[in-house]
Scaffold this motif. Structure first.
Motif, PDB file in Angstrom:
ATOM      1  N   ARG B  39      17.993   1.044 -21.497  1.00  0.00           N
ATOM      2  CA  ARG B  39      17.012   0.619 -20.696  1.00  0.00           C
ATOM      3  C   ARG B  39      16.320  -0.692 -21.204  1.00  0.00           C
ATOM      4  NH1 ARG B  39      13.664   5.079 -17.748  1.00  0.00           N
ATOM      5  NH2 ARG B  39      12.822   3.456 -16.716  1.00  0.00           N
ATOM      6  N   SER B  42       9.942  -3.372 -24.406  1.00  0.00           N
ATOM      7  CA  SER B  42       9.271  -4.305 -25.345  1.00  0.00           C
ATOM      8  C   SER B  42       8.023  -3.482 -25.510  1.00  0.00           C
ATOM      9  CB  SER B  42       9.056  -5.655 -24.790  1.00  0.00           C
ATOM     10  OG  SER B  42       7.871  -5.284 -23.772  1.00  0.00           O
ATOM     11  N   ILE B  43       6.929  -4.025 -26.189  1.00  0.00           N
ATOM     12  CA  ILE B  43       5.692  -3.441 -26.446  1.00  0.00           C
ATOM     13  C   ILE B  43       5.010  -3.372 -25.456  1.00  0.00           C
ATOM     14  CG2 ILE B  43       4.315  -5.258 -26.760  1.00  0.00           C
ATOM     15  CD1 ILE B  43       2.908  -3.862 -29.159  1.00  0.00           C
ATOM     16  N   LEU B  44       5.350  -3.997 -24.099  1.00  0.00           N
ATOM     17  CA  LEU B  44       4.796  -3.805 -22.890  1.00  0.00           C
ATOM     18  C   LEU B  44       5.040  -2.884 -22.076  1.00  0.00           C
ATOM     19  CD1 LEU B  44       4.244  -7.673 -22.126  1.00  0.00           C
ATOM     20  CD2 LEU B  44       2.506  -6.297 -22.774  1.00  0.00           C
ATOM     21  N   GLY B  45       6.357  -2.166 -22.245  1.00  0.00           N
ATOM     22  CA  GLY B  45       6.805  -1.037 -21.346  1.00  0.00           C
ATOM     23  C   GLY B  45       8.172  -1.043 -21.374  1.00  0.00           C
ATOM     24  N   ILE B  46       8.567   0.030 -20.691  1.00  0.00           N
ATOM     25  CA  ILE B  46      10.160   0.208 -20.638  1.00  0.00           C
ATOM     26  C   ILE B  46      10.329  -0.391 -19.168  1.00  0.00           C
ATOM     27  CG2 ILE B  46      11.993   1.914 -20.391  1.00  0.00           C
ATOM     28  CD1 ILE B  46      10.083   3.402 -22.374  1.00  0.00           C
ATOM     29  N   GLY B  47      11.506  -1.185 -18.958  1.00  0.00           N
ATOM     30  CA  GLY B  47      11.986  -1.579 -17.864  1.00  0.00           C
ATOM     31  C   GLY B  47      12.836  -0.790 -16.971  1.00  0.00           C
ATOM     32  N   GLY B 252       7.226  -1.480 -31.020  1.00  0.00           N
ATOM     33  CA  GLY B 252       6.788  -0.625 -29.687  1.00  0.00           C
ATOM     34  C   GLY B 252       8.052  -0.828 -28.997  1.00  0.00           C
ATOM     35  N   ASP B 253       9.155  -1.106 -29.067  1.00  0.00           N
ATOM     36  CA  ASP B 253      10.216  -1.375 -28.278  1.00  0.00           C
ATOM     37  C   ASP B 253      11.219   0.040 -28.476  1.00  0.00           C
ATOM     38  OD1 ASP B 253      12.600  -1.960 -27.028  1.00  0.00           O
ATOM     39  OD2 ASP B 253      12.987  -3.733 -28.114  1.00  0.00           O
TER      40      ASP B 253
END
Lengths: 396, 292
Positions: B39, B42-47, B252-253
């Motif tokens: 998937r 990034s550090i912002l989250g998991i797509g 954070g990935d």
């Protein structure tokens, strides 16, 4: 001659160990299929924290109970904070960290959401805003905020006038060196000179190493460097690494290496290493090369999901008190954000910075550089690019 | 319900708690990790969309493959040394001084439970320029100036890894040797086998699985270690674990970290498979001994 088989077949068993484990795994797979599927969804992208302009300090509850803190060893206040903890009825539980990434990872995991206060470097304030990890703190909640130099507060103040993080200590990541073996370097480029082969230690910190590398090649705003410029930085770091004897795990390690005579200088160091070395009867100095030295300002945040926000705010306020600022200077060898407390710093701690000439230090020597952006924007190198660049340098 | 079916169901019921534990602690995390590795992240989250880009990036990262090579080389050197070390200690205890067995087991357990970082720093003290070895050699007049190749070198990494993980190999091999009866070795000797031939025909095939287990355990633990190289290794001793750790901790990935992790796991599993095949070829893992 007939061949002799020394291993006669064993008596058939109903259940061998191998079969037992195979069956157990099969049962396990069946039992865990549902939670596995359930766990595979979800997107935990950060959301901006709600503004707190209308929130009064009393709304956060009463001071008392336990607070969980994620921070570097020593930043929790050591013995100096204990009288206040006793008087306020607050029990402090500290989880030590090695770098800022430890905090970010913990705050984004379910276990870390129990933290009430956490370390944040000013270089990552914008990241934390994007991730929505910090609870905005109103300056008036802190009785000591008016005494803090405005220069520091402005670094973390958001557009609504709230503090994303509260600065309480600052310092520099200059070049630590052994004055018995070499003089202060004037340029970072000197550490790439072959005459220092095997005499340099680098530090395994991607952000500050890339920032210092960027300053060394003339990039004054590392957070805005392009991917091409990052390549230049990589080339320079590879040259320094050719002289490196090791890539140290932490700054305390740098002090040990210099005191033991294993290396003579570091790319880059920390002014507090002078204090660490003195505690081991060693002498380490810090040089400020002409291209600039990365400065840091460390702060406390209250995580947005903290349970005991009121006590966390009180603790942070106490870290700004005269006695705790004196502790920062005397025990941590670091800079104070309250200049009126500078007279309380004595001995070696008082020699680390010249508080009468901070303006010159900030304007000519230190660069409070930011981290790279976390999201790609045009050709600007991201935080992920910086980490990858540093991994490439280490593998070269 | 027939008796056979009842017996079978009873067996499955007894196995269920262990199976659920294995599933919960091993299969589920690995399954989630594998799923995440396909998937975007990034550090912002998991797509939510699936992609092979993470594995493409892993395959294209030269520095990662340098680190994998370092991990395999250091891991194999450590495992081989630990197995040899463990074998000679275990053999001595089993066949020559059985009364020391408890002492050796206790010492190995103590070493395993002892402070990991303390032992790493003990090696630093021994090997540094002003350390015990260099000071001793200078005092003895053997050398004039410190040997700078002792610390921060591949040798220092392997020595430290061996000192930390060799006790595991010793315990596993000792347990394997414990299953060999004196009569089996004596029978070989009575039939005319010399000491070497008796080991080759009887002892080694019977402990082949222990040797494989000891090698695999030490190899996997040491190849995945990312703490020791920065503390005693030189600037070129970065191992693959650092890439996995950096993705989870520094960038954070999570999906990228999972892709690095599973690629490393595949490479390490391949090496263990090669060792298994080699032991089969040299007769240390005969099929007949498998059910022992």
């Amino acid at each position: 001659m007939p061949s002799h088989n020394p291993f006669p077949p064993l008596r058939p068993q109903e259940l061998t160990r191998a079969a037992f484990l195979r069956r157990a795994a099969a049962v396990g797979l069946s039992a865990s299929a549902l939670p596995l599927l359930a766990a595979c969804g979800g997107d935990d992208a950060g959301k901006a924290a709600e503004p707190t302009g209308d929130v009064k300090l009393e709304d956060l509850g009463a001071v008392g109970g336990a607070i969980q803190i994620l921070t570097y060893a020593g930043y929790e206040g050591g013995d100096a904070i204990k009288p206040w903890l006793k008087q306020a009825g607050v029990a402090q539980k500290v989880t030590p960290i090695n770098n800022q990434d430890d905090v970010t990872t913990k705050l984004r995991s379910p276990a870390g959401r129990t933290a009430d206060a956490a370390q944040l470097g000013v270089a990552q304030v914008e990241q934390y805003r994007q991730l929505g990890l910090a609870y905005p703190i109103q300056p008036e909640w802190l009785s000591n905020s008016a005494k803090v130099d405005k220069y520091f507060l402005d670094l973390t103040m958001d557009a609504n006038g709230a503090l994303t993080a509260v600065p309480f200590v600052w310092g520099s990541l200059g070049c630590n060196y052994d004055p018995k073996r070499m003089g202060a370097i004037e340029s970072w480029q000197e550490l790439a000179d072959p005459k220092l082969k095997g005499r340099v230690a680098m530090i395994d910190d991607p952000v500050s190493t890339v920032q210092t590398g960027a300053l060394a090649v003339g990039i004054r705003e590392p957070s805005k460097m392009t991917r091409d410029q990052l390549e230049q930085v990589k080339e320079f770091l590879v040259k320094v690494k050719a002289n490196a004897r090791t890539v140290a795990a932490g700054y305390a390690d740098i002090g040990d290496l210099i005191v033991a005579g294993d290396v003579w200088a570091s790319f880059q160091g920390w002014n507090a290493v002078e204090i660490f070395a003195a505690a081991k009867d060693g002498v380490v100095k810090t040089a400020y090369p002409k291209e600039g030295t990365v400065g840091f300002v460390d702060c406390y945040i209250v995580p947005k999901d903290a349970d005991n926000k009121r006590s966390a705010v009180a603790f942070i306020d106490q870290m700004l008190s005269t006695e705790m600022q004196a502790y920062v200077g005397n025990e941590l060898g670091s800079g104070l954000v309250r200049l009126d407390a500078a007279s309380e710093v004595k001995g070696l701690g008082a020699q680390v910075f010249d508080y009468d000439n901070l303006k010159e230090l900030f304007e000519t020597k230190l660069v409070f550089a930011l981290d790279a952006p976390i999201e790609s924007s045009g050709d600007i190198a991201t935080h992920e690019d910086w980490v990858a660049a540093w991994e490439d340098v280490k593998a070269t | 319900m027939t008796q056979a079916l009842r017996t079978r169901l009873g067996g499955w019921a007894l196995l269920a708690p262990l199976g659920a534990l294995l599933g919960l602690l091993l299969v589920v995390p690995l399954g989630i990790g594998l799923w995440y590795s396909f998937r975007e992240g990034s550090i912002l989250g998991i797509g939510s969309s699936l992609t092979l880009d993470n594995y493409r990036d892993v395959l294209g990262r030269d520095s990662f493959w340098v680190a994998v090579r370092t991990s395999v080389l250091y891991g194999a050197a450590t495992a081989l040394t630990a197995v040899l070390f463990g074998f000679f200690i275990a053999r001595y205890v089993r066949f020559e001084r059985p009364r020391y067995a408890r002492l050796i087991v206790g010492a190995a357990l103590l070493a395993i439970m002892g402070g990991y970082l303390v032992r790493i720093y003990a090696w630093r003290t021994l090997l540094s320029d002003g350390g015990v070895i260099n000071s001793g050699l200078i005092e003895a007049g053997v050398i004039d100036s410190p040997l700078r190749s002792l610390l921060f070198s591949p040798g220092a990494v392997i020595a430290t890894l061996v000192s930390i993980y060799a006790p595991y190999a010793t315990l596993v091999i000792l347990s394997g040797l414990d299953n060999i009866g004196d009569d089996e070795v004596e029978a070989a000797r009575d039939l005319g086998a010399g000491p070497v031939r008796a080991y080759k025909l009887v002892v080694l095939p019977l402990i082949g699985r222990s040797v494989l287990l000891a090698f695999s355990l030490v190899f996997l633990l040491s190849a995945a270690d990312y703490v020791i190289p920065p503390l005693v290794g030189g600037p070129r001793t970065q191992m693959a674990g650092v890439f996995v750790a950096n993705q989870f901790l520094a960038t954070g990935d999570t999906p990228m970290g999972a892709a690095f992790g599973f690629t490393t796991l595949l490479v390490l599993a391949f090496v263990v498979t090669l060792v298994w095949a080699a032991l089969r070829v040299v007769g240390m893992l005969p099929k007949e001994a498998v059910r022992r």
